[in-house]
Scaffold this motif. Sequence first.
Motif, short mmCIF file in Angstrom:
data_model
loop_
_atom_site.label_atom_id
_atom_site.label_comp_id
_atom_site.label_asym_id
_atom_site.label_seq_id
_atom_site.Cartn_x
_atom_site.Cartn_y
_atom_site.Cartn_z
N UNK A 119 12.31 -23.45 -70.73
CA UNK A 119 11.48 -22.60 -70.91
C UNK A 119 10.43 -22.25 -69.77
N UNK A 120 10.28 -20.79 -69.69
CA UNK A 120 9.51 -20.09 -68.80
C UNK A 120 8.36 -19.74 -69.12
N UNK A 121 7.26 -20.03 -68.48
CA UNK A 121 5.93 -19.68 -68.56
C UNK A 121 5.15 -18.91 -67.74
N UNK A 122 4.02 -18.25 -67.64
CA UNK A 122 3.24 -17.76 -66.38
C UNK A 122 2.80 -18.45 -65.61
N UNK A 123 2.28 -19.66 -65.88
CA UNK A 123 1.47 -20.66 -65.17
C UNK A 123 1.71 -22.23 -65.52
N UNK A 124 1.27 -22.96 -64.49
CA UNK A 124 1.79 -24.48 -64.91
C UNK A 124 0.83 -25.04 -65.91
N UNK A 125 -0.44 -24.31 -65.96
CA UNK A 125 -1.47 -24.43 -67.11
C UNK A 125 -0.76 -24.45 -68.45
N UNK A 126 -0.40 -23.02 -68.58
CA UNK A 126 0.55 -22.90 -69.74
C UNK A 126 1.71 -23.58 -70.07
N UNK A 127 2.42 -24.13 -69.08
CA UNK A 127 3.35 -25.06 -69.32
C UNK A 127 3.11 -26.46 -69.93
N UNK A 128 1.72 -26.93 -69.17
CA UNK A 128 1.13 -28.17 -69.54
C UNK A 128 0.65 -28.17 -71.16
N UNK A 129 0.21 -27.03 -71.39
CA UNK A 129 -0.36 -26.54 -72.76
C UNK A 129 0.74 -26.78 -73.88
N UNK A 130 1.94 -25.99 -73.31
CA UNK A 130 2.99 -25.91 -74.37
C UNK A 130 3.65 -27.33 -74.72
N UNK A 147 12.29 -29.04 -70.41
CA UNK A 147 11.76 -28.78 -69.25
C UNK A 147 11.22 -27.49 -68.98
N UNK A 148 9.84 -27.18 -68.55
CA UNK A 148 9.11 -26.09 -68.19
C UNK A 148 9.53 -25.46 -66.73
N UNK A 149 9.20 -24.12 -66.60
CA UNK A 149 9.54 -23.74 -65.31
C UNK A 149 8.76 -22.42 -65.11
N UNK A 152 8.79 -17.49 -72.79
CA UNK A 152 7.46 -17.73 -73.47
C UNK A 152 7.66 -18.99 -74.31
N UNK A 153 6.65 -19.73 -74.31
CA UNK A 153 6.42 -21.00 -74.99
C UNK A 153 5.29 -21.30 -75.83
N UNK A 154 4.77 -20.10 -76.36
CA UNK A 154 3.73 -20.17 -77.45
C UNK A 154 4.11 -20.57 -78.75
N UNK A 155 3.46 -20.44 -79.90
CA UNK A 155 4.14 -21.03 -81.10
C UNK A 155 5.31 -20.93 -81.41
N UNK A 156 5.89 -19.71 -81.19
CA UNK A 156 7.25 -19.48 -81.57
C UNK A 156 8.29 -20.07 -80.78
N UNK A 157 7.90 -20.03 -79.54
CA UNK A 157 8.82 -20.42 -78.35
C UNK A 157 9.08 -22.04 -78.39
N UNK A 158 7.67 -22.48 -78.89
CA UNK A 158 7.81 -24.16 -79.00
C UNK A 158 8.67 -24.60 -80.31
N UNK A 159 8.50 -23.59 -81.47
CA UNK A 159 9.43 -24.13 -82.41
C UNK A 159 10.69 -24.01 -82.32
N UNK A 160 11.16 -22.94 -81.35
CA UNK A 160 12.56 -22.74 -81.17
C UNK A 160 13.25 -23.97 -80.21
N UNK A 161 12.22 -24.18 -79.29
CA UNK A 161 12.50 -25.30 -78.31
C UNK A 161 12.70 -26.59 -78.97
#
Length: 326
Positions: free
Chosen positions: A52-63, A93-95, A31-40
């Motif tokens: 970090x793992x997200x549900x879609x490539x679009x969410x990875x790009x957004x992160x 890295x996103x996955x 999860x790389x929303x606001x909290x995940x981004x801060x931790x990253x």
Amino acid sequence: MSEIKVEPIEKYGLSAKSKPKSQFSTIGIVGCGNTGQRIALMVAGKGIEVVFLELSQAKIDQAFAEITEELDHQINHWGMTEGDKRSILSRIKGTLDYADFQNCDLVIESILSRTREESVDIRKEVFRNIEKHVSPHAIIATNSTTLVITELAAELEHKDRCISLHISTTAPEASIIEIVKGLHTSDEICEDVRRFAKLIGKTAIPVQESPGLVTARLAVSFISEACDVLMERVSDMESIDFSMRNGLGLPLGPFEMADKIGLDRVIRWMDNLYEEFGDYKYKPSPVLKRLVRAGYLGRKTHKGFYEYDENGQKLKKNVIEASTEK
């Protein structure tokens, strides 16, 4: 004259396999929303690799876009250089695949869900997926403040390596990490996580397994009582905040704190605590609910109890009094 023997020096050097590996060289985040981004950002800024793992490539790009925006913000405020930014981004890295956690020493679950039941079910599934792909020695953790690790780890084969660690992302400058040992968590894992906390410049605070831990439980009580004082017209909103800042020496008043945390997040914490304890003091105030229903979630939407500019600076206008005047 004897013949000079020439040997390649490569075999005398350290190979990639023989290089010493630090205990926390790679950290996973689900999860790389606001909290995940801060931790990253917090972890990558200390020289540690992040997956970090997200549900879609679009969410990875957004992160990545939002992480880059945050780093640019720090550059504009003289917090880092372009070189620092490139270095941090190179370590993130996103996955879409849990298999990419196979080399992680610690994987932190940091997803966002609405109700307590939904949170528990989704997080249990996340834990099971993590366990399938990480090594037997990897630590599995949650960053949740209101759910207990014993419940989340109940269905895992290796429950002893599961732990709850709360890294404050509302106040990234906070110097503590709350560490919660579950019923099955081993002492060795607790000690390892304390070392991780030290590695990223934080102090580990031991906390007994309890929804809300220390910080969230006291924060929502503080905000809730301030809402009651406001509704009873004991004082106006800005005076209450001023009293807490200057009377008790707090960096933020309760309404400013709520805006920084996010009003929707405050309500989510309170709902979970109310369901757990059944105590009416955890019922979200109508003031909070009214603002959230209007889409005023705090600094992240530029409107909460107060209005904010694009840099998160508070404007003089406050939403409560403005809506009362209409």
